[in-house]
Motif scaffolding. Structure first.
Motif, mmCIF file in Angstrom:
data_model
loop_
_atom_site.group_PDB
_atom_site.id
_atom_site.type_symbol
_atom_site.label_atom_id
_atom_site.label_comp_id
_atom_site.label_asym_id
_atom_site.label_seq_id
_atom_site.Cartn_x
_atom_site.Cartn_y
_atom_site.Cartn_z
ATOM 1 N N VAL A 23 44.120 32.777 31.197
ATOM 2 C CA VAL A 23 43.946 32.017 32.434
ATOM 3 C C VAL A 23 44.913 32.580 33.468
ATOM 4 C CG1 VAL A 23 44.037 29.761 33.530
ATOM 5 C CG2 VAL A 23 43.241 29.965 31.154
ATOM 6 N N ILE A 24 44.399 33.078 34.576
ATOM 7 C CA ILE A 24 45.223 33.675 35.626
ATOM 8 C C ILE A 24 45.483 32.630 36.704
ATOM 9 C CG2 ILE A 24 45.322 35.452 37.399
ATOM 10 C CD1 ILE A 24 43.669 37.241 35.613
ATOM 11 N N LEU A 25 46.754 32.465 37.060
ATOM 12 C CA LEU A 25 47.187 31.532 38.091
ATOM 13 C C LEU A 25 47.753 32.328 39.263
ATOM 14 C CD1 LEU A 25 49.123 29.046 35.770
ATOM 15 C CD2 LEU A 25 46.692 29.044 36.318
ATOM 16 N N ARG A 26 47.319 32.038 40.466
ATOM 17 C CA ARG A 26 47.826 32.689 41.669
ATOM 18 C C ARG A 26 48.628 31.674 42.477
ATOM 19 N NH1 ARG A 26 43.700 36.561 44.297
ATOM 20 N NH2 ARG A 26 44.305 37.574 42.322
ATOM 21 N N PHE A 27 49.931 31.924 42.518
ATOM 22 C CA PHE A 27 50.862 30.978 43.138
ATOM 23 C C PHE A 27 50.733 29.587 42.516
ATOM 24 C CE2 PHE A 27 50.075 34.090 46.618
ATOM 25 C CZ PHE A 27 51.343 34.638 46.647
ATOM 26 N N GLY A 28 50.496 29.553 41.169
ATOM 27 C CA GLY A 28 50.408 28.295 40.447
ATOM 28 C C GLY A 28 49.046 27.645 40.462
ATOM 29 N N LYS A 29 48.079 28.214 41.193
ATOM 30 C CA LYS A 29 46.745 27.646 41.276
ATOM 31 C C LYS A 29 45.781 28.462 40.428
ATOM 32 C CE LYS A 29 43.142 26.364 44.593
ATOM 33 N NZ LYS A 29 42.724 26.387 46.012
ATOM 34 N N PHE A 30 44.855 27.755 39.793
ATOM 35 C CA PHE A 30 43.895 28.456 38.939
ATOM 36 C C PHE A 30 43.100 29.462 39.750
ATOM 37 C CE2 PHE A 30 39.522 28.790 37.371
ATOM 38 C CZ PHE A 30 39.750 29.289 36.087
ATOM 39 N N GLU A 31 43.011 30.685 39.206
ATOM 40 C CA GLU A 31 42.252 31.744 39.857
ATOM 41 C C GLU A 31 40.982 32.077 39.073
ATOM 42 O OE1 GLU A 31 41.047 34.572 42.571
ATOM 43 O OE2 GLU A 31 42.571 33.003 42.724
ATOM 44 N N LYS A 32 41.140 32.414 37.786
ATOM 45 C CA LYS A 32 39.977 32.767 36.970
ATOM 46 C C LYS A 32 40.382 32.814 35.498
ATOM 47 C CE LYS A 32 40.650 37.763 37.538
ATOM 48 N NZ LYS A 32 40.018 39.040 37.944
ATOM 49 N N THR A 33 39.348 32.909 34.655
ATOM 50 C CA THR A 33 39.537 33.048 33.207
ATOM 51 C C THR A 33 39.030 34.413 32.779
ATOM 52 O OG1 THR A 33 39.229 30.668 32.897
ATOM 53 C CG2 THR A 33 39.029 32.044 30.956
ATOM 54 N N VAL A 34 39.795 35.094 31.931
ATOM 55 C CA VAL A 34 39.414 36.426 31.461
ATOM 56 C C VAL A 34 39.334 36.408 29.940
ATOM 57 C CG1 VAL A 34 40.379 37.627 33.445
ATOM 58 C CG2 VAL A 34 41.823 37.192 31.465
ATOM 59 N N GLY A 35 38.493 37.309 29.412
ATOM 60 C CA GLY A 35 38.284 37.386 27.969
ATOM 61 C C GLY A 35 39.275 38.298 27.280
ATOM 62 N N PRO A 36 39.077 38.556 25.983
ATOM 63 C CA PRO A 36 39.999 39.402 25.220
ATOM 64 C C PRO A 36 40.026 40.841 25.730
ATOM 65 C CG PRO A 36 38.576 38.105 23.773
ATOM 66 C CD PRO A 36 38.019 37.982 25.155
ATOM 67 N N LEU A 63 42.588 44.315 27.393
ATOM 68 C CA LEU A 63 43.643 44.658 28.351
ATOM 69 C C LEU A 63 43.216 44.184 29.734
ATOM 70 C CD1 LEU A 63 46.388 46.121 28.388
ATOM 71 C CD2 LEU A 63 45.177 48.184 29.095
ATOM 72 N N ARG A 64 44.013 43.336 30.367
ATOM 73 C CA ARG A 64 43.648 42.726 31.641
ATOM 74 C C ARG A 64 44.716 42.995 32.699
ATOM 75 N NH1 ARG A 64 38.384 42.260 31.100
ATOM 76 N NH2 ARG A 64 37.878 41.369 29.041
ATOM 77 N N PHE A 65 44.295 42.849 33.969
ATOM 78 C CA PHE A 65 45.189 43.125 35.091
ATOM 79 C C PHE A 65 45.273 41.907 35.997
ATOM 80 C CE2 PHE A 65 43.406 47.110 33.645
ATOM 81 C CZ PHE A 65 44.514 47.943 33.579
ATOM 82 N N LYS A 66 46.399 41.805 36.684
ATOM 83 C CA LYS A 66 46.640 40.732 37.645
ATOM 84 C C LYS A 66 47.537 41.268 38.756
ATOM 85 C CE LYS A 66 50.686 39.109 35.113
ATOM 86 N NZ LYS A 66 51.387 37.974 34.486
ATOM 87 N N LEU A 67 47.714 40.495 39.819
ATOM 88 C CA LEU A 67 48.601 40.907 40.899
ATOM 89 C C LEU A 67 50.049 40.866 40.426
ATOM 90 C CD1 LEU A 67 46.983 39.131 43.985
ATOM 91 C CD2 LEU A 67 46.659 41.475 43.186
ATOM 92 N N PRO A 68 50.824 41.901 40.741
ATOM 93 C CA PRO A 68 52.192 42.009 40.201
ATOM 94 C C PRO A 68 53.205 41.169 40.966
ATOM 95 C CG PRO A 68 51.690 43.919 41.540
ATOM 96 C CD PRO A 68 50.436 43.069 41.548
ATOM 97 N N PHE A 69 54.459 41.312 40.554
ATOM 98 C CA PHE A 69 55.637 40.736 41.212
ATOM 99 C C PHE A 69 55.597 39.204 41.252
ATOM 100 C CE2 PHE A 69 54.716 44.832 43.403
ATOM 101 C CZ PHE A 69 55.715 45.587 42.779
ATOM 102 N N GLY A 70 54.974 38.594 40.233
ATOM 103 C CA GLY A 70 54.972 37.141 40.155
ATOM 104 C C GLY A 70 53.941 36.457 41.023
ATOM 105 N N ILE A 71 53.116 37.235 41.720
ATOM 106 C CA ILE A 71 52.052 36.602 42.527
ATOM 107 C C ILE A 71 51.066 35.903 41.604
ATOM 108 C CG2 ILE A 71 50.178 37.042 44.144
ATOM 109 C CD1 ILE A 71 51.775 39.415 45.186
ATOM 110 N N ASP A 72 50.669 36.632 40.564
ATOM 111 C CA ASP A 72 49.797 36.046 39.546
ATOM 112 C C ASP A 72 50.590 35.833 38.268
ATOM 113 O OD1 ASP A 72 47.713 36.087 41.271
ATOM 114 O OD2 ASP A 72 46.605 37.718 40.288
ATOM 115 N N GLU A 73 50.312 34.716 37.627
ATOM 116 C CA GLU A 73 50.853 34.453 36.302
ATOM 117 C C GLU A 73 49.673 34.227 35.360
ATOM 118 O OE1 GLU A 73 53.374 31.104 36.660
ATOM 119 O OE2 GLU A 73 54.959 32.179 37.745
ATOM 120 N N HIS A 74 49.931 34.279 34.058
ATOM 121 C CA HIS A 74 48.827 34.096 33.115
ATOM 122 C C HIS A 74 49.279 33.229 31.945
ATOM 123 C CE1 HIS A 74 50.965 37.370 31.046
ATOM 124 N NE2 HIS A 74 50.344 36.958 29.936
#
Length: 335
Positions: free
Chosen positions: A45-58, A60-71
């Motif tokens: 589950v990817i969170l952008r600034f603490g808000k739900f963004e999207k769900t990804v499956g099994p 290797l996955r990518f997200k925005l760096p530097f703490g913008i996105d959390e998972h």
């Protein structure tokens, strides 16, 4: 005396070395904070600034760096187990929790006893232990729709079990109704978690132990043993009754078959006698005197051997007895 090294910072800045080091470090940090791996039995589950963004499956996955996105990694394939009224833990559960131990609370024996004490429809108390097995089907709802999903699941489960058990009698719960109670509890609980959007799917509800309270356990066991003995004696009586019934039925069938056979035999003999008489009557009509004589001598041939020893003399003969010596019999003959 050691040689002093002088660093000319303006020279380094002029040549861009520090700037290159800065960008290289920034790139490495960006790569590290933008790549993550989701296990095969989980979803991310990817969170952008603490808000739900999207769900990804099994994978290797990518997200925005530097703490913008959390998972968050949520296990969705594994079966979780919630225990209710069980004082110990379940050894074969990979993920389990005791609803009374959520948060910072340390449940006491009294609290556990209250959870497992449930009243039936005929106002009798039972000590019930059960587990709920479930899977997370929607990670977004599990994380964001309810503040405390495990606590909510605990409250819903306990309320539903008390309702279902409360609709049945003591004997039904303790004996034949356990599977029906488990199935009804599962169906009601599935509807409730869907209504509250807990994001889970109920796999199974199992009732481990259902017993009367400890103070009356011994008396209940005695009653249960008496009921079992009663059932055993009834079954033995039914078995003996069935055995005797089958035996009597077989004997009756045998007698009936013998009677039918005897009746058939007598009818056939009668039919044979009739045929014989008719044939004899036809011969008699052809030659009455010859037939009468033949019948007479045939009958005498049958009768005389059955009469034993007899001496036939003329009625006018006299003084024959001294000559025959009738009292001396040897080897079945007359001397």
């Amino acid at each position: 005396m050691s040689q002093q090294i002088e660093i000319n910072i303006p020279e380094l800045l002029r040549k861009g070395v520090i700037l290159w080091i800065f960008f290289a470090s920034l790139t490495v940090i960006g790569l590290i904070t933008s790549v993550f791996k989701v296990p095969a039995d989980s979803q991310g589950v990817i969170l952008r600034f603490g808000k739900f963004e999207k769900t990804v499956g099994p994978g290797l996955r990518f997200k925005l760096p530097f703490g913008i996105d959390e998972h968050e990694i949520i296990v969705t394939e594994g079966v979780r187990t919630a225990q209710f009224g069980i004082l110990g833990s379940i050894a074969d559960s990979s993920q389990s929790f005791n609803p009374l131990s959520l948060g910072e609370r340390n449940p006491s024996t009294r609290e556990r006893s209250l959870q497992r004490s449930i009243m039936t429809g005929d106002l009798n108390l039972l000590e019930v232990e059960w587990i709920v097995q479930y899977q997370i089907s929607n990670p977004r709802d599990w994380l964001f729709e309810v503040k405390d999903p495990q606590g909510t699941l605990s409250d819903l489960t306990e309320a539903i079990v008390r309702t279902v058990v409360g609709d049945r009698t003591f004997d039904e719960v303790i004996t034949i109704g356990r599977l029906d109670i488990a199935q009804e509890t599962r169906d009601r609980l599935q509807d409730a978690v869907k209504k509250y959007k807990l994001g889970i799917r109920i796999s199974e509800v199992q009732f481990k132990n259902i017993n009367p309270p400890s103070p009356v356990q011994a008396s209940f066991n005695e009653v249960n043993q008496a009921e079992q003995e009663k059932g055993r004696m009834i079954n033995e009586a039914k078995g003996s009754y069935d055995q005797q019934t089958i035996r009597a039925s077989g004997t009756a069938q045998q007698k009936i078959s013998e009677a039918i056979g005897y009746a058939t035999k007598r009818v056939n003999e009668a039919l044979g006698d009739i045929s014989k008489f008719n044939a004899m009557f036809i011969e008699y009509q052809k030659a009455p005197e010859v037939t009468t004589s033949r019948l007479y001598w045939e009958r005498m041939k049958e009768v005389i051997p059955k009469m034993g020893k007899r001496i036939i003399i003329d009625e006018e003969t006299s003084q024959i007895l001294p000559l025959l010596q009738l009292n001396q019999v040897e080897n079945g003959g007359v001397k």
